[in-house]
Scaffold this motif. Structure first.
Motif, short mmCIF file in Angstrom:
data_model
loop_
_atom_site.label_atom_id
_atom_site.label_comp_id
_atom_site.label_asym_id
_atom_site.label_seq_id
_atom_site.Cartn_x
_atom_site.Cartn_y
_atom_site.Cartn_z
N SER A 162 28.73 9.93 19.96
CA SER A 162 28.66 10.77 18.80
C SER A 162 26.99 10.96 18.82
O SER A 162 26.45 10.43 19.27
CB SER A 162 29.20 10.15 17.45
OG SER A 162 28.55 8.74 17.43
N PRO A 180 24.03 11.37 15.19
CA PRO A 180 23.99 11.39 14.04
C PRO A 180 23.54 12.81 13.45
O PRO A 180 23.76 12.92 12.17
CB PRO A 180 22.59 10.19 13.89
CG PRO A 180 22.17 10.26 15.06
CD PRO A 180 23.03 10.48 16.28
N CYS A 189 25.23 15.21 13.57
CA CYS A 189 26.55 16.08 13.16
C CYS A 189 27.48 14.91 12.80
O CYS A 189 28.51 14.70 13.63
CB CYS A 189 26.89 16.91 14.27
SG CYS A 189 27.15 16.33 15.83
N PRO A 190 27.32 14.40 11.66
CA PRO A 190 28.18 13.05 11.41
C PRO A 190 29.56 13.60 11.33
O PRO A 190 30.16 14.85 11.01
CB PRO A 190 27.91 12.68 9.91
CG PRO A 190 26.53 13.33 9.72
CD PRO A 190 26.55 14.56 10.76
N GLY A 191 30.43 12.63 11.72
CA GLY A 191 32.13 12.77 11.84
C GLY A 191 32.63 13.51 12.77
O GLY A 191 33.63 13.79 13.21
#
Length: 134
Positions: free
Chosen positions: A62, A64, A66-68
């Motif tokens: 992932s 940070p 683009c959270p989620g």
């Protein structure tokens, strides 16, 4: 003489085409960019830096920015033979940590990974690993 020149030009063109079509240089990108345009990266060798989370059933990367959003990481049996990948998996499980790293692999928008088809990077290298406490 002229047929010889054409033959040389043709061979040079074929060599250039083969190099660009099957080149080994991965495209540097981000999880956010892949998520925004997955069709643009389909089948492309990518180099992605992000936070890697290793869970019971899945490992993903992932960003940070683009959270989620996350992309699952898969590792073929052949790639698992690489020392860097085996060492990473061993260390991350042993110490119960997450890591920031660069992964290199081929992206597939609808990879056949468990539990259901989803975006995945078929990882074949990992480098610049920094472990972090959870």
């Amino acid at each position: 003489m002229r047929p010889m020149v054409y033959a040389i030009l043709l061979l040079m063109l074929l060599a250039t085409s083969a190099t660009s079509a099957f080149g080994t240089e991965p495209v540097p990108t981000r999880v956010c960019d892949i998520n925004a345009e997955p069709e643009r990266f389909e089948g492309v060798e990518v180099l992605v830096r992000g936070t890697i989370h290793v869970g019971m059933d899945a490992t993903n990367i992932s960003d940070p920015g683009c959270p989620g959003v996350a992309i699952q990481l898969s590792v073929s049996d052949e790639a698992y033979r690489r020392k860097d990948i085996r060492a990473f998996e061993h260390d991350v499980r042993k110490y119960g940590m997450r890591a920031v790293a660069i992964v290199i692999g081929q992206f597939h928008a609808k990879a056949l990974v468990l539990p259901y088809p989803m975006p995945a990077i078929d990882m074949h290298a990992i480098k610049n690993v920094v472990f972090e406490a959870k």
